[in-house]
Design a protein around this motif. Sequence first.
Motif, mmCIF file in Angstrom:
data_model
loop_
_atom_site.group_PDB
_atom_site.id
_atom_site.type_symbol
_atom_site.label_atom_id
_atom_site.label_comp_id
_atom_site.label_asym_id
_atom_site.label_seq_id
_atom_site.Cartn_x
_atom_site.Cartn_y
_atom_site.Cartn_z
ATOM 1 N N GLY A 173 -15.032 -74.685 -30.421
ATOM 2 C CA GLY A 173 -16.210 -74.811 -30.223
ATOM 3 C C GLY A 173 -16.397 -74.374 -28.922
ATOM 4 N N ALA A 174 -17.774 -74.729 -28.361
ATOM 5 C CA ALA A 174 -18.088 -74.671 -27.194
ATOM 6 C C ALA A 174 -18.100 -76.335 -26.527
ATOM 7 N N GLN A 175 -17.292 -76.801 -26.362
ATOM 8 C CA GLN A 175 -17.495 -78.371 -26.587
ATOM 9 C C GLN A 175 -17.243 -78.800 -24.620
ATOM 10 N N ALA A 176 -17.958 -79.536 -24.359
ATOM 11 C CA ALA A 176 -17.929 -80.145 -23.067
ATOM 12 C C ALA A 176 -18.470 -81.508 -23.245
ATOM 13 N N PRO A 177 -17.823 -82.235 -21.557
ATOM 14 C CA PRO A 177 -19.051 -83.619 -21.732
ATOM 15 C C PRO A 177 -19.466 -83.583 -20.698
ATOM 16 N N ALA A 181 -24.191 -74.820 -31.908
ATOM 17 C CA ALA A 181 -24.185 -74.284 -32.989
ATOM 18 C C ALA A 181 -22.948 -74.693 -33.073
ATOM 19 N N THR A 182 -21.701 -75.460 -32.835
ATOM 20 C CA THR A 182 -20.188 -75.574 -32.955
ATOM 21 C C THR A 182 -20.382 -77.355 -32.718
ATOM 22 N N GLY A 183 -21.159 -77.976 -33.107
ATOM 23 C CA GLY A 183 -21.358 -79.231 -32.458
ATOM 24 C C GLY A 183 -20.891 -80.241 -31.718
ATOM 25 N N SER A 184 -20.725 -79.162 -30.206
ATOM 26 C CA SER A 184 -20.747 -80.051 -29.071
ATOM 27 C C SER A 184 -22.588 -80.841 -28.978
ATOM 28 N N LEU A 185 -22.247 -82.474 -28.122
ATOM 29 C CA LEU A 185 -23.509 -83.091 -28.209
ATOM 30 C C LEU A 185 -23.762 -82.589 -26.154
#
Length: 379
Positions: free
Chosen positions: A107-111, A346-350
């Motif tokens: 997913g497109a995840q980041a802090p 769309a991929t769940g990253s807050l």
Amino acid sequence: MTQAAFIGAADTAPRSLGAARAALILGGLMAVALVALFAGARFGLMLLIGLGFGMALEGMRFGFAGPWRAMILRREPGGILAQLLAIGLVACAAFPLLAAHPGELGGAQAPVGWAMIGGAFVFGAAMQVVLGCGSGTLVNAGSGNPVGLLALPFFAIGSFAGAYHLLWWTGLGALPILTLQGTAGLVVTLAALALVAGVFWLLGAPGARRIPARYLVAAVLLAALAIANLVVAGQPWGVVYGLGLWAAKGAAALGADLSGSPYWAAPGSAERLGASLLTDYTSLTNFGMIAGAFGIAAWRRGGLAQPVPAYPARAWVAAIIAGLVLGYSSRLAFGCNVGAFFSGIATGSLHGWVWFIAAFAGAFAGIRIRALVGLEPRT
């Protein structure tokens, strides 16, 4: 001109237009085939997906910056509602796909951190100055928009510079990566999208609370293409990394030493710097968006015949600065409207939600700046 000559000229024009359109289709298919032949079928598919993005965005006259502006200035929520609909459609496919293939799809995840929030705010302002986000700048450039053509190379340079300094900025402080997963995560995401859509609908002007048909078509097309992007590339739709990579390759070709940057010297980035752009998924979709927008604009009669606007000199300087700022701030924010907002949520990253809030706040400032620098048409 005699009547016979006039009739002959009128008869020739449609045939010339038809030949030009056939050449556009053939050129696009040949480009996809050549990439598939020399780089591999998967990379050919990625170029095809990118062409689809460009054609959908330009063909439906849809984007991200324009609908935000319409909501802020005229209280027309249709464009944002369509964006939220597209995100929801992608989420319905992405959440189960990510759960079923954890080692193959990401997913497109980041802090969430200070630099991310500040970068998103600044990006939201800058995109209103040039009326184009990451995908919007590519599409505008492809369709012959003079401001987009000017901003694009500086966007790439800014993205490269932002990535070069990224680890310093993230060192200012950030939360761990927080994500929503599984069925529960999907339900929460869809509920949040519905809630935000309801707020925008209520804030909209009474006569403008609807989604135009072309926006609905665009939302469905973008969702289908974004799902295809995830499945074929193993990663969500993104824009900014590819632009920075182009500038990084240019800098390396000119003899620049990138070993001083933890980002560009990292094994993954170093490997991509040494590889062909035809094997970089984000670059291929970016190329496709430019070419797809060009194809649609050229398909229309006079689509590329855009006169250079009579802007003052400060407006053109502002477009250059905004391009640099767009690139730099989007790296700090871990993406643009596509990579952070669209694909992040769309991929769940807050971080996608935080990005949206900060960037939308920045858009208010950007609209004022655009008018101050003379980028509004003269009346």
